[in-house]
Design an enzyme around this catalytic site. Structure first.
Site, PDB file in Angstrom:
ATOM      1  N   GLY A   9       0.855  -1.197   0.000  1.00 60.97           N
ATOM      2  CA  GLY A   9       0.000   0.000   0.000  1.00 60.97           C
ATOM      3  C   GLY A   9       0.884   1.238   0.000  1.00 60.97           C
ATOM      4  CD  GLN A  13      -4.270  10.485   4.550  1.00 58.99           C
ATOM      5  OE1 GLN A  13      -4.765   9.577   5.219  1.00 58.99           O
ATOM      6  NE2 GLN A  13      -4.400  11.755   4.877  1.00 58.99           N
ATOM      7  CB  ILE A  36      -3.726  -3.277  -5.812  1.00 54.49           C
ATOM      8  CG1 ILE A  36      -4.528  -2.320  -4.955  1.00 54.49           C
ATOM      9  CG2 ILE A  36      -3.431  -4.572  -5.088  1.00 54.49           C
ATOM     10  CD1 ILE A  36      -5.938  -2.808  -4.682  1.00 54.49           C
ATOM     11  NE  ARG A  37      -5.611   2.316  -5.650  1.00 56.28           N
ATOM     12  CZ  ARG A  37      -6.383   2.777  -4.699  1.00 56.28           C
ATOM     13  NH1 ARG A  37      -7.519   3.318  -4.972  1.00 56.28           N
ATOM     14  NH2 ARG A  37      -6.005   2.712  -3.423  1.00 56.28           N
ATOM     15  CE1 TYR A 143      -9.495   2.077   8.838  1.00 54.68           C
ATOM     16  CE2 TYR A 143     -10.489   3.781  10.211  1.00 54.68           C
ATOM     17  CZ  TYR A 143      -9.378   3.242   9.589  1.00 54.68           C
ATOM     18  OH  TYR A 143      -8.161   3.854   9.723  1.00 54.68           O
TER      19      TYR A 143
HETATM   20  C1  AKB Z   1     -10.696   7.860   8.816  1.00 50.21           C
HETATM   21  O1  AKB Z   1     -11.218   8.987   8.895  1.00 50.21           O
HETATM   22  O2  AKB Z   1     -11.314   6.823   8.550  1.00 50.21           O
HETATM   23  C2  AKB Z   1      -9.226   7.750   9.114  1.00 50.21           C
HETATM   24  C3  AKB Z   1      -8.967   7.376  10.538  1.00 50.21           C
HETATM   25  C4  AKB Z   1      -9.274   8.317  11.622  1.00 50.21           C
HETATM   26  O3  AKB Z   1      -8.489   6.312  10.775  1.00 50.21           O
HETATM   27  N1  AKB Z   1      -8.574   8.970   8.816  1.00 50.21           N
END
Ligand code: AKB
Length: 320
Positions: A9, A13, A36-37, A143
């Site tokens: 990766g 960012q 992958i990009r 996430y």
């Molecule tokens: C997001 O906003 O998902 C990320 C983080 C805080 O992990 N920047």
């Protein structure tokens, strides 16, 4: 033995700046940047990049062996907002990707692994201000769930298999080199791209939404310092809280206005506001400070100065 670094990766960012820092530290020949990009144009300092999908365990092992890798930095991830659109994809990449790396590290005797966690591991029940290192984790996003589970796996591989995996709970990261991809804190980067073009900015968070943030130079330095720290000093094997600064969109806009008096912001909160509301507003990073000497350099005003300066130099249409 020379360290040989695998970055997965490398053009996201964090990867964009961390890859350059690792090439400077270890020498370009010892850093294998993968993604992958693959970007169309690579800088002179950054002239090689390989395709590697972390979900392909065999390809990962082949790369580890072929390049005699000693350290892996796994940066590929689906962030909070994108993860709400595709929760199972977020789980698969964030979790299976990490497990593939941990297994590969275990089997191939990798000396050290870095994997970023996030303030998204905290949910509504964690103290908001400041949020301690050890507290309840009930994440509100897919996430966050993948990062909280990933932290437990890191700790498990450390204790059970002696894999030296290290991690940081990053706040929102602000960088002029790479656009963030799909996070709830992205506004703090987008706003600068509008400001340098003399455009007003419509913020998707409330004016008063305080969030922890960090300038990317501090984040990259934190990774390098954590990875250099003697193993015996580290007491946190899930992920360290680290703090940079905390601000609201209003405070960020005021800092920009001091430098660009005509800058205007307006607010149109959307579903990203509820993600932001589930996160802490500031972070207690005393374990990171005590264990490996963490200290941020950038505050709101120095970060604003640096972002405006860098963007004015890097955006071609602003060069005339
Ligand atoms: C997001 O906003 O998902 C990320 C983080 C805080 O992990 N920047």
């Amino acid at each position: 033995m020379t360290d040989r670094i695998l970055i997965i990766g490398a053009y996201g960012q964090i990867g964009t700046e961390l890859t350059l820092a690792l090439k400077r530290k270890y020498g370009p020949a010892n850093v294998i940047a993968t993604d992958i990009r693959i970007p169309d144009h690579l800088s002179d300092e950054d002239d090689s990049c390989l395709y590697l999908d972390v979900l392909n365990r065999r390809a990962l092992d082949l790369a580890v062996n072929k390049y005699q890798i000693t350290q892996i930095y796994l940066l590929a991830a689906v962030l909070s907002v994108s993860g709400e659109q595709q929760p199972l994809k977020a789980w698969e990449l964030n979790m299976q990707g990490l497990l593939n790396v941990l297994e590969s590290a275990r089997e191939n005797f990798i000396a050290r692994v870095f994997w970023p966690s996030s303030i998204a591991v905290f949910g509504h029940h964690a103290p908001k201000k400041p949020c301690p290192q050890h507290t309840v984790l009930q994440p509100s996003t897919a996430y966050g769930i993948s990062k909280a589970a990933g932290e437990d796996w890191c700790q498990y591989y450390f204790h059970k298999f002696d894999v030296d995996v290290r991690s940081l709970r990053f706040p929102g990261l602000i960088s002029s080199s790479a656009l963030p991809g799909g996070g709830a804190t992205d506004y703090a980067v987008d706003i600068f791209h509008h400001a340098v073009r003399n455009e007003s900015y419509t913020c998707y968070l409330k004016a008063s939404a305080t969030l922890p943030m960090m300038y990317m130079a501090d984040a990259v330095r934190a990774v390098l310092e954590l990875m250099e720290a003697p193993a015996a000093q580290l007491t946190v094997h899930t992920a360290y809280n680290i703090s940079g600064m905390s601000f609201t969109p209003t405070q960020l806009a005021a800092s920009i206005k001091k430098r660009i008096p005509g800058f205007k912001i307006n607010y149109k909160p959307d579903s990203r506001q509820s993600i932001a509301e589930s996160w802490p507003t500031s972070i207690d990073d005393r374990f990171a400070r005590k264990d490996w000497g963490w200290e941020p350099e950038y505050d709101l005003d120095s970060m604003t100065d640096q972002m405006l300066l860098n963007l004015r130099h890097s955006i071609p249409e602003l060069q005339v």
